[in-house]
Each structure stands twice: as C-alpha cells, then as structure tokens.
Design an enzyme around this catalytic site. Structure first.
Site, mmCIF file in Angstrom:
data_model
loop_
_atom_site.group_PDB
_atom_site.id
_atom_site.type_symbol
_atom_site.label_atom_id
_atom_site.label_comp_id
_atom_site.label_asym_id
_atom_site.label_seq_id
_atom_site.Cartn_x
_atom_site.Cartn_y
_atom_site.Cartn_z
ATOM 1 N N HIS A 145 34.215 44.496 49.598
ATOM 2 C CA HIS A 145 33.682 45.650 50.319
ATOM 3 C C HIS A 145 32.790 45.195 51.471
ATOM 4 C CE1 HIS A 145 32.382 49.800 50.763
ATOM 5 N NE2 HIS A 145 31.118 49.482 50.570
ATOM 6 N N ASP B 249 38.697 45.729 47.872
ATOM 7 C CA ASP B 249 37.352 46.297 47.922
ATOM 8 C C ASP B 249 36.905 46.633 46.500
ATOM 9 O OD1 ASP B 249 35.197 48.251 48.156
ATOM 10 O OD2 ASP B 249 35.771 48.508 50.249
ATOM 11 N N SER C 217 30.555 51.422 54.982
ATOM 12 C CA SER C 217 30.538 52.155 53.725
ATOM 13 C C SER C 217 30.033 53.585 53.922
ATOM 14 C CB SER C 217 29.694 51.387 52.707
ATOM 15 O OG SER C 217 29.868 51.886 51.408
#
Length: 503
Positions: free
Chosen positions: A425, A382, A294
């Site tokens: 995610h 995601d 991320s």
C-alpha cells in the site's frame, strides 16, 4: 529461529500459574474464573502459553499494565507471539479503554531491531513478506494480525524518525508547521455560493498547512501533498514523492498535516483539503495540483464534490493507492476491537469500510467519477486496500465528466516486469512508474499517460530515492497503526453524514 532482542534483559519469568496462586499475583475478587490445572512443581511451560492461560483463566490480570507489561514482554521468547497475545487480550476484554494505547506503545518500545536491510531489493522483499505478500498475481491474505505484521517490520529495522518519536510518546504531528501567512482575502471561506460550509475555524484550517523553506509563492506550481490514515503530509511524502518533487523546476510541494492524523471524521479532513487548495490559489495566483495517498484521495474527492468552486482551480489530482470504494480489509487495522458484527475503531477507518455510508454517499450522483484530470496508481498486492485489481479496484475512477482519467494498475501495465511485481500500500509511493506518472501529469495537460512512461517498468524504485527512503516509507504502516491504537475513544458506528451532503 531468528534472534530477538528487547530493551530490558531480565531473568526468565515463568508465567505458568501454579497452585496455589503466587502471592504477588492478586486473585480475582468476584466470581472467580475457572482455575488452571495444577502444574507439577519444577515443570516450566512456554511463557506464551502461560500468559495466554493466565489471561483466559482470569488469574493473571493486565488491566493496568503500566508496570507489568515491560516485564512480560521482555521475557517473551518471540516478539510476534507477544503481539498476538496483546491482540487476544484486547479481543477478550482483558485490556480495556485507555490501557490499550499504553500496552501497544510498550510493545513497540520493547521490540528492538535485530537487523536492517542492506539493499533496496532486500528491503522491498522483507516489507512484502511482513504482510504475507508472496506473489504479484495474488492479493495479500485477508486474515492478518496487523500488530504481528508491524512488529515484524520493527524487528527488520523499518523505523523512521517520525515513528520513533511517537513510540517514545512525543507528539510529532504538525510539529514543524510554521503558521502560514494570513491571506489578504478570505472570500473563499464560507462565502462562495454553492460550497459546503466550513465547520472548522479558518485559523485552524490554515495552521494545518506546512509550507517548507524555499517555497516560491508562485514561481513554480504548488502541489498540495495530502496524506493517508494515521499519518501527516510530511511523514507520508518527505522520503519519496515529496523529496523528488522538491528537486524539480516545475513543482513546489506543500504538506498538509491534519490534526489527529486523519483518524477523525473524514468529512472534517476534507475541509482541510478544500481550504488548503483555495488558500494556495489565493496566495500564489497559480492553480495548484493535489497529490494524495490512501484516504487522502477520498478527502479530495469529497472536497471536489461538496466545494464545487474547488475543481475549477485545480489542474490535477494524482492519487496513490486510493480507496474510492473503501476497503474490505478495514477491520485488520483494529484487531480485537469488535462487538458482535461491528468493528470498533477510529471514525475514519469505519468510514472506509467497503460500501460504508460515507463511501456510498461519496460515490452517489457522479461521485465515482473524476472532477479534475486524475491519475490513479494502485497495486494488486496492497495489504490495506482491497480489491485493487483492474477496473474492479477500489482505486479505479470513472471519467463521466470527460475531464481525463488514467487508471494505472501496476501488475497489469507492467506485467512480469520489476515495477509490476510486489508493492505494498505504501510501497507504491516509491514505485518508479508511479513517480513517472506524477511528473507526466504535472507537465502535460490532462492525466498522466502510461504510454509516455512505460520504460520505467524496468526499474524497481523511482530514480533519486535511496535505501533509507524505502525503509522510511515502509515505516508508515507501523506509524499509522500506533496512532490508530492511541486514538480514543473507539467507536462502533460512522459519524453522521453532514447536513450539506444532500445530493
């Protein structure tokens, strides 16, 4: 209806407001808000309706909430509605300032799991369901209440030891760091011509590096594990990729536990990355690789761009669920925090809005292209970063410098196969193709090559991981959300771009 249990069990509390106002609820002093219509004596209303009505009318105040919230939440029939009420109360200004962290923490404390997943497929299915992810060919809904989502995860038993510590008010971040040795030479700290200056003290940057017991100091390649928003390196990777790499003969994972959990200025977080990579190279005489999740990918890209000596010592960048273009869903991480058209949130979330000033500056002048051999892996489903499909994905990186880039879009490369179905995610961290690409990249020159690992599409989880690993990995989002709500003060504008970022 599914059952819900709470820490406290009390007699039902009727939150509908009769006339006159009960003695134990203080009436507003200034400019009274419109009163609720009288409720006939003996007629009870749904507690959620009563709570919302009380908040809207101003008759019921939750301004201090230190004692009121446990009773309110413990008497709600539905924890998801409780989360929605908290979001609404924040949005309408009933809950302000430093009360917000206390309210959200008490919400998390009140909700107790009603079940736990009994199989890996069930765990993956429940985690996706919590975010409204139902199809591998469709992105998650853009309208979400993140508090309701994470409460659903808590009820389903998605709790890690790190999350439990934060729920109970224990500061777990960096708690297991052992201050690493001071390097013999610090020539890389503010002395390399062309590198941006470090604004953070060298001792502080060094203290964020967690070197696990058994680290070989150069017998194996050091791999810097850099986390995402709201988390630390060890909480992010220790139940997935880090756990697996620690068992390999060719990799030595090292965890970056950045103060404030990457919620502060992303440019500051990038300093920790730039320092740690140089530190590992200096201390081991072996070029490190970096593994990111991320926001960690943005931090690394910024470090590569503004510390140009760093790419020369890094063999690989492997990015899981990266957001090189930011995300159009940034605002869901701060529900209720808004002023006019601005989202009020933590600095790094605002910087990760799609095409923010930070993202625009990063991507300018070649920043949208890889600086080192780079392997990216991202998922259409995601729930935090969007868009994430094909070459338009936020996680997609160009290769203008011809250093070698592979962009693996799971639902495209593993179309209709288990590894290309529903992955959140955080779920990409345990995806079998993702881990296979990690290994492939570290064992070959250049980026990971999907053609060499395509057989992993038949699996749903990386070999060597367990049900508890999936549960702990999925608990990353509740952990991040709780840390985001706890961060104060919230801001409505991005931190200024650093003076060194002039190109």
């Amino acid at each position: 209806m599914r059952p819900y249990t709470f820490l406290a069990a009390a007699a039902p509390l009727v939150l509908a407001i009769p006339a006159p106002v009960p003695a134990q609820v203080a009436a507003p002093v200034a400019a009274p808000a419109p009163k609720l219509l009288p409720i006939p004596q003996g007629v009870e209303t749904d507690p959620i309706t009563g709570l919302v009505s009380g908040l809207v009318s101003g008759v019921l105040s939750l301004g201090s909430l230190s004692s009121a919230v446990p009773e309110v939440i413990s008497d709600l029939a539905n924890a998801l509605d409780a989360a929605g009420v908290v979001t609404q109360a924040i949005a309408n200004g009933t809950i302000l300032g430093t009360d917000v962290p206390a309210v959200v923490q008490k919400l998390f404390q009140a909700v107790q799991p009603t079940s736990t997943p009994t199989s890996i497929p069930q765990a993956i299915s429940q985690a996706n369901s919590a975010f409204g992810i139902t199809s591998s060919s469709q992105a998650p809904p853009h309208e979400q209440d993140i508090l309701q989502n994470v409460v659903t995860l808590l009820l389903d038993g998605f709790i890690s030891s790190d999350l439990e510590a934060v729920i109970q008010g224990v500061v777990a971040q960096s708690s297991n760091n052992i201050n690493p040795p001071v390097p013999f030479s610090k020539t890389f700290y503010n002395t390399v011509l062309g590198n941006a200056p470090f604004d953070i003290a060298e001792s502080t940057l060094r203290a964020a590096i967690y070197i696990p017991p058994g680290f070989t100091w150069g017998a194996k390649q050091p791999i810097l594990m850099s986390p995402g928003t709201g988390a630390t390196g060890d909480s992010t990777f220790s139940s997935n990729i880090g756990k697996l790499l620690a068992q390999e003969s060719f990799a030595d994972p090292v965890y970056l536990n950045i103060p404030q959990n990457l919620l502060n200025d992303t440019q500051s977080s990038a300093e920790y990355v730039a320092y740690a990579l140089q530190y590992l190279y200096t201390m081991t005489s072996k070029k490190p690789a970096i593994m990111t999740w991320s926001q960690g990918s943005l931090d690394a890209q910024w470090a590569f761009k503004y510390w140009p000596s760093v790419p020369k010592i890094v063999t690989d960048h492997i990015a899981i669920s990266p957001d090189y273009h930011g995300t159009v869903l940034a605002c869901i991480l701060c529900p209720g925090f808004s002023t006019a058209n601005d989202i009020a949130c933590v600095p790094s979330v605002i910087q990760q809005q799609y095409n923010s000033n930070f993202v625009t500056k990063l991507r300018s002048n070649g920043g949208d292209s890889a600086y080192v051999p780079t392997t990216t892996v991202y998922s259409l489903t995601d729930e935090i970063v969007q868009p994430q499909e094909g070459t338009a994905a936020s996680g997609y990186l160009n290769d203008a410098r011809n250093v070698g880039v592979s962009n693996t879009f799971l639902q495209g490369t593993c179309l209709a196969q288990p590894a290309g179905l529903l992955y959140t995610h955080e779920g990409v961290l345990y995806n079998p193709v993702a881990y296979a690409l990690v290994v492939d990249a570290l064992q070959h020159t250049g980026p990971g090559n999907f053609a060499r690992v395509s057989g992993q599409c038949a699996d749903i989880i990386a070999p060597g991981l367990s049900l508890s690993d999936v549960v702990e990995t999925e608990a990353l989002i509740p952990l991040a959300v709780l840390n985001i709500f706890a961060y104060m003060p919230k801001v409505v504008s991005e931190p200024a771009i650093k003076a060194y970022a002039t190109y």
